[in-house]
Design a protein around this motif. Structure first.
Motif, short mmCIF file in Angstrom:
data_model
loop_
_atom_site.label_atom_id
_atom_site.label_comp_id
_atom_site.label_asym_id
_atom_site.label_seq_id
_atom_site.Cartn_x
_atom_site.Cartn_y
_atom_site.Cartn_z
N ARG A 1 16.62 -28.75 -0.94
CA ARG A 1 16.96 -28.00 -2.15
C ARG A 1 18.48 -27.91 -2.32
NH1 ARG A 1 13.93 -22.62 -2.33
NH2 ARG A 1 12.20 -24.07 -2.22
N ALA A 2 19.17 -27.71 -1.23
CA ALA A 2 20.63 -27.62 -1.31
C ALA A 2 21.22 -28.92 -1.84
CB ALA A 2 21.21 -27.29 0.06
N ILE A 3 20.73 -30.03 -1.32
CA ILE A 3 21.27 -31.33 -1.74
C ILE A 3 20.86 -31.63 -3.18
CG2 ILE A 3 21.28 -33.81 -1.28
CD1 ILE A 3 20.71 -33.11 1.68
N ARG A 4 19.64 -31.29 -3.51
CA ARG A 4 19.16 -31.58 -4.86
C ARG A 4 19.90 -30.76 -5.90
NH1 ARG A 4 14.52 -29.55 -6.90
NH2 ARG A 4 13.73 -29.11 -4.81
N SER A 5 20.46 -29.66 -5.47
CA SER A 5 21.19 -28.82 -6.42
C SER A 5 22.58 -29.37 -6.75
CB SER A 5 21.31 -27.40 -5.86
OG SER A 5 22.27 -27.39 -4.82
N LEU A 6 23.01 -30.37 -6.04
CA LEU A 6 24.32 -30.94 -6.33
C LEU A 6 24.30 -31.69 -7.66
CD1 LEU A 6 25.10 -32.49 -2.82
CD2 LEU A 6 26.11 -30.40 -3.78
N ASP A 7 25.43 -31.70 -8.31
CA ASP A 7 25.53 -32.44 -9.56
C ASP A 7 25.22 -33.92 -9.32
OD1 ASP A 7 26.12 -30.40 -11.18
OD2 ASP A 7 28.30 -30.73 -11.18
N GLY A 8 24.47 -34.48 -10.21
CA GLY A 8 24.25 -35.92 -10.15
C GLY A 8 23.24 -36.38 -9.13
N VAL A 9 22.49 -35.45 -8.58
CA VAL A 9 21.47 -35.85 -7.61
C VAL A 9 20.08 -35.71 -8.24
CG1 VAL A 9 20.35 -35.29 -5.43
CG2 VAL A 9 22.84 -35.28 -5.60
N ALA A 10 19.32 -36.78 -8.21
CA ALA A 10 17.99 -36.74 -8.81
C ALA A 10 16.92 -36.40 -7.78
CB ALA A 10 17.66 -38.09 -9.44
N ARG A 11 17.08 -36.96 -6.61
CA ARG A 11 16.02 -36.84 -5.61
C ARG A 11 16.65 -36.90 -4.23
NH1 ARG A 11 12.04 -36.40 -8.68
NH2 ARG A 11 12.10 -38.53 -9.45
N VAL A 12 15.96 -36.32 -3.29
CA VAL A 12 16.45 -36.38 -1.91
C VAL A 12 15.36 -37.02 -1.05
CG1 VAL A 12 17.32 -35.08 0.05
CG2 VAL A 12 17.77 -34.27 -2.28
N HIS A 13 15.69 -38.12 -0.45
CA HIS A 13 14.73 -38.78 0.43
C HIS A 13 14.91 -38.24 1.85
CE1 HIS A 13 14.32 -42.62 -2.24
NE2 HIS A 13 14.19 -41.50 -2.93
N VAL A 14 13.82 -37.98 2.49
CA VAL A 14 13.86 -37.44 3.85
C VAL A 14 13.23 -38.46 4.79
CG1 VAL A 14 13.17 -35.53 5.34
CG2 VAL A 14 13.65 -35.11 2.92
N ASN A 15 13.98 -38.85 5.79
CA ASN A 15 13.48 -39.89 6.69
C ASN A 15 13.71 -39.52 8.15
OD1 ASN A 15 12.93 -42.28 4.78
ND2 ASN A 15 15.01 -41.64 4.24
N ARG A 16 12.83 -40.00 8.94
CA ARG A 16 13.04 -39.92 10.38
C ARG A 16 12.64 -41.27 10.95
NH1 ARG A 16 9.36 -40.41 14.92
NH2 ARG A 16 10.42 -39.50 16.70
N TRP A 17 13.60 -41.91 11.64
CA TRP A 17 13.27 -43.16 12.31
C TRP A 17 13.24 -42.94 13.83
CZ3 TRP A 17 16.47 -43.51 7.86
CH2 TRP A 17 15.91 -44.23 6.79
N GLY A 18 14.39 -42.62 14.36
CA GLY A 18 14.42 -42.29 15.77
C GLY A 18 14.33 -43.46 16.73
N ASP A 19 14.60 -44.65 16.25
CA ASP A 19 14.55 -45.79 17.16
C ASP A 19 15.81 -45.93 17.99
OD1 ASP A 19 12.00 -46.75 16.73
OD2 ASP A 19 12.59 -47.98 15.02
N GLY A 20 16.89 -45.31 17.54
CA GLY A 20 18.14 -45.46 18.27
C GLY A 20 18.46 -44.31 19.19
N SER A 21 18.05 -43.13 18.81
CA SER A 21 18.37 -41.96 19.60
C SER A 21 17.11 -41.14 19.83
CB SER A 21 19.41 -41.09 18.88
OG SER A 21 19.55 -39.85 19.52
N ALA A 22 17.00 -40.62 21.04
CA ALA A 22 15.83 -39.84 21.40
C ALA A 22 15.94 -38.40 20.89
CB ALA A 22 15.65 -39.83 22.92
N HIS A 23 17.13 -38.03 20.47
CA HIS A 23 17.37 -36.65 20.02
C HIS A 23 16.98 -36.55 18.55
CE1 HIS A 23 19.99 -32.92 20.67
NE2 HIS A 23 19.48 -32.80 19.45
N LEU A 24 16.08 -35.64 18.25
CA LEU A 24 15.56 -35.51 16.88
C LEU A 24 16.67 -35.49 15.84
CD1 LEU A 24 13.37 -34.96 14.76
CD2 LEU A 24 13.61 -32.53 15.28
#
Ligand SMILES: [Zn+2]
Length: 284
Positions: free
Chosen positions: A108-131
């Motif tokens: 919500r914080a990011i979406r509230s920025l000017d010029g932002v339509a959508r926020v994609h949320v991703n988790r890959w985790g292939d490089g680091s074991a730390h969430l």
């Protein structure tokens, strides 16, 4: 139209696919029998656990939010990390519930920025074991950036201005701080100046800056150079930082030393409303 080999999948024809021309599918390597350790696994240093709070734009008792080390092509790219050295599937209920709260809040914080339509949320985790969860903002009106190629487009688009970038970071940090924690609007380390030296053609690799742990949104890019990475980690640039000396609570920092996890921390310290969910979550 283009005589690509028949095995090239349909998505290469999508408007959102960033490349055109004659494309070929790569030959796949043979699968390895044993995968190499990720950062923070085996004998590999954990970048997240070693990073001081100053490297983040907002820190709380159990979560921290960091930005890239320089302006991105997308209007905002952030990473949410747990303080504790845990991976997604290992989160105890309290942290799992808080992850939901933090994800919603940050989106919500990011979406509230000017010029932002959508926020994609991703988790890959292939490089680091730390969430670490990625939050990628899609610029408003850029329909071509919709969908899964957004992370690739970040390296293709010219970076936003540094002023805009810093302002956006400060706004998100302030937003999060309304619920607790500490805003550190000043983004990580090094003062990044002269954004004009970047041009549209810069593709992640064109960065002349000293290699930092996160050079690109594309997670693979921060993990693929496995060998070099490992060496770089050995000389963490955080060394110069006056290390969270003032911080009484560096919960996560030492977790990786041995004790696997300690999500104990005083429960309602950061954000009171986060505390309800866990009870419900654990149906006996
Ligand atoms: Zn860690």
């Amino acid at each position: 139209m283009q005589d690509t080999s028949p095995s090239v999948p349909d998505f290469t024809q999508w408007p959102s696919f960033p490349f055109e021309g004659d494309l070929h599918v790569k030959q796949l390597d043979e699968p390895v029998l044993v995968e190499p350790p990720r950062r923070g696994e085996g004998n590999r240093e954990c970048t997240a656990c070693n990073a001081p709070d100053e490297a983040y734009i907002w820190v709380g008792e159990r979560w921290r939010v960091r930005a890239m080390d320089r302006p991105t092509g997308l209007p905002m790219v952030l990473i949410l990390e747990s303080r504790s050295h845990l991976d997604l599937g290992d989160l105890p209920n309290l942290l799992a519930a808080e992850l939901g709260v933090m994800t919603v809040r940050l989106e919500r914080a990011i979406r509230s920025l000017d010029g932002v339509a959508r926020v994609h949320v991703n988790r890959w985790g292939d490089g680091s074991a730390h969430l670490h969860m990625w939050f990628l903002a899609r610029p408003y009106g850029r329909l071509q950036l919709r969908g899964t190629f957004l992370s690739l487009w970040d390296s293709i688009l010219p970076p936003i201005s540094e002023a805009q970038w810093r302002e956006n970071l400060a706004m998100v940090a302030a937003w999060l701080a309304e619920f607790g924690g500490r805003p550190l609007a000043e983004p990580p380390r090094i003062q990044w100046q002269a954004p004009s030296s970047f041009n549209a053609a810069s593709t992640g690799g064109a960065t002349e800056e000293p290699e930092e742990e996160i050079a690109s949104v594309i997670e693979a890019a921060d993990e693929i150079p496995e060998a070099e990475e490992a060496e770089e980690r050995a000389t963490p640039e955080q060394a110069e930082h006056p290390d969270r000396a003032s911080e009484p609570e560096q919960v996560g920092q030492r977790d990786r030393a041995g004790t696997p996890e300690r999500p104990e921390v005083p429960q309602q310290a950061a954000a009171p409303e986060q505390v309800e969910q866990p009870q419900r979550a654990e149906t006996p």
